[in-house]
Design a protein around this motif. Structure first.
Motif, PDB file in Angstrom:
ATOM      1  N   VAL A  60     -74.307  11.553  51.762  1.00 61.34           N
ATOM      2  CA  VAL A  60     -75.556  11.741  52.505  1.00 61.34           C
ATOM      3  C   VAL A  60     -76.516  12.547  51.644  1.00 61.34           C
ATOM      4  O   VAL A  60     -76.275  13.719  51.349  1.00 61.34           O
ATOM      5  N   ASN A  61     -77.604  11.908  51.217  1.00 67.05           N
ATOM      6  CA  ASN A  61     -78.616  12.593  50.407  1.00 67.05           C
ATOM      7  C   ASN A  61     -79.607  13.282  51.344  1.00 67.05           C
ATOM      8  O   ASN A  61     -80.660  12.730  51.684  1.00 67.05           O
ATOM      9  N   LYS A  62     -79.272  14.480  51.757  1.00 71.27           N
ATOM     10  CA  LYS A  62     -80.085  15.194  52.747  1.00 71.27           C
ATOM     11  C   LYS A  62     -81.417  15.678  52.180  1.00 71.27           C
ATOM     12  O   LYS A  62     -82.348  15.973  52.931  1.00 71.27           O
ATOM     13  N   GLN A 107     -71.152  15.993  54.639  1.00 71.38           N
ATOM     14  CA  GLN A 107     -71.771  15.518  53.406  1.00 71.38           C
ATOM     15  C   GLN A 107     -71.422  14.062  53.112  1.00 71.38           C
ATOM     16  O   GLN A 107     -72.181  13.354  52.453  1.00 71.38           O
ATOM     17  N   PHE A 167     -78.552   7.196  51.805  1.00 73.80           N
ATOM     18  CA  PHE A 167     -77.123   7.182  51.501  1.00 73.80           C
ATOM     19  C   PHE A 167     -76.889   6.638  50.097  1.00 73.80           C
ATOM     20  O   PHE A 167     -77.614   5.758  49.629  1.00 73.80           O
ATOM     21  N   VAL A 219     -77.624  14.324  64.358  1.00 68.44           N
ATOM     22  CA  VAL A 219     -77.716  15.158  63.162  1.00 68.44           C
ATOM     23  C   VAL A 219     -76.393  15.032  62.404  1.00 68.44           C
ATOM     24  O   VAL A 219     -75.330  15.353  62.940  1.00 68.44           O
ATOM     25  N   ILE A 220     -76.462  14.537  61.175  1.00 66.68           N
ATOM     26  CA  ILE A 220     -75.259  14.405  60.350  1.00 66.68           C
ATOM     27  C   ILE A 220     -74.997  15.737  59.661  1.00 66.68           C
ATOM     28  O   ILE A 220     -75.794  16.193  58.833  1.00 66.68           O
ATOM     29  N   VAL A 225     -82.193   8.406  56.992  1.00 69.54           N
ATOM     30  CA  VAL A 225     -81.271   9.112  56.101  1.00 69.54           C
ATOM     31  C   VAL A 225     -81.007   8.238  54.882  1.00 69.54           C
ATOM     32  O   VAL A 225     -80.848   7.017  55.008  1.00 69.54           O
ATOM     33  N   ASN A 269     -81.323   3.253  52.673  1.00 75.03           N
ATOM     34  CA  ASN A 269     -81.768   4.113  53.761  1.00 75.03           C
ATOM     35  C   ASN A 269     -81.473   3.442  55.096  1.00 75.03           C
ATOM     36  O   ASN A 269     -81.562   2.216  55.221  1.00 75.03           O
ATOM     37  N   SER A 310     -70.961  15.885  63.337  1.00 73.44           N
ATOM     38  CA  SER A 310     -72.311  15.531  63.761  1.00 73.44           C
ATOM     39  C   SER A 310     -72.604  16.180  65.106  1.00 73.44           C
ATOM     40  O   SER A 310     -71.695  16.696  65.775  1.00 73.44           O
ATOM     41  N   ASN A 332     -81.338  14.686  57.465  1.00 72.21           N
ATOM     42  CA  ASN A 332     -80.017  14.251  57.932  1.00 72.21           C
ATOM     43  C   ASN A 332     -80.011  13.845  59.399  1.00 72.21           C
ATOM     44  O   ASN A 332     -78.991  13.919  60.073  1.00 72.21           O
TER      45      ASN A 332
END
Length: 257
Positions: free
Chosen positions: A9-11, A86, A124, A82-83, A122, A114, A72, A16
């Motif tokens: 997950v690229n927050k 990671q 990914f 909300v994730i 989010v 995305n 989550s 996120n």
């Protein structure tokens, strides 16, 4: 053949927060990845699939689960998740023998995509692709759903009614669907009867498809554990291509206990 797709997950990119109704977007992403790898295959899969002899109904013989998110939380009063973890993951499986390990690993590895809508999305990154060993198939198997299982029937007015697993028509509807899918894939009919038994109380799940667009629709499915008795070829089909309706849109994905 089934694969586990592991995602980072690229927050930092968009955050996120993910819409609960991401199923259509994940389905579209999978189609795009297949299309980029093999335009001819993806176009055929999208336009045709496997066609049932009598009805002309088509099936796309692949299936995928919802995202497995270890940590989550749901934002109260909203349709957002909300994730917190990671890494997340999902399963994807193919009944046709085009899905060799080399092919699938190659097209999914290092992908960036995305999921989301205009409110939140989010980013990914694919961390890894792992081929899953097939289960030992028996005529009686216990499974549980990884995504809602959908069964519907039209009422006397032609309106679609989504059936609960407690409905007296549910087992027959499951059987009819599996026979149709078998006929489309193998090109011949198989005469069999299934025996379906609920092992847990089903939990209803209402999923919005194409949320916020003129084509928005709502689909009701159920998550539960079950025991099913059927020929081994059908058990293989359930595991690799899903059970019920809309399997190529991420419904009816199951795991063997």
């Amino acid at each position: 053949m089934r694969f586990l797709i592991k995602l980072n997950v690229n927050k930092n990119k968009y955050g996120n927060i993910l819409p609960m109704n991401y199923q259509y977007e994940l389905s579209s992403t999978i189609y795009k990845i297949l299309f980029s790898a093999s335009e001819e295959y993806a176009k055929w899969l999208h336009d045709n699939g496997y066609r049932q002899i009598d009805s002309g109904k088509t099936f796309k013989m692949f299936n995928f689960s919802r995202l497995y998110i270890p940590q989550s939380k749901v934002i109260k009063g909203s349709d957002r998740i909300v994730i917190l973890s990671q890494e997340v993951s999902f399963y994807i499986s193919f009944l046709p023998d085009i899905g060799t390990e080399k092919f699938i690993t190659g097209i999914f590895s290092n992908r960036i995509f995305n999921l989301g809508d205009s409110k939140s999305k989010v980013a990914f990154e694919v961390l890894g692709v792992e081929a899953e060993p097939s289960p030992l198939y028996n005529e009686e198997m216990e499974c549980y759903s990884l995504s809602p299982i959908v069964i519907s029937k039209k009422d006397e007015n032609g309106y679609k009614k989504y059936l609960s697993p407690h409905d007296c028509m549910y087992e027959d509807a499951l059987e009819i669907g599996l026979k149709s899918k078998y006929e489309a894939f193998y090109g011949n009919k198989l005469n069999f009867k299934i025996k379906f038994e609920l092992l847990t109380e089903p939990k209803s799940s209402l999923v919005t498809i194409k949320s916020g667009t003129p084509e928005e629709t709502k689909v009701r499915g159920y998550n539960y554990s079950f025991k099913i008795t059927a020929p081994i070829e059908i058990q293989n089909m359930i595991y690799e291509a899903g059970i019920g309706e809309l399997c190529s849109q991420g419904f009816g994905c199951v795991k063997v206990k």
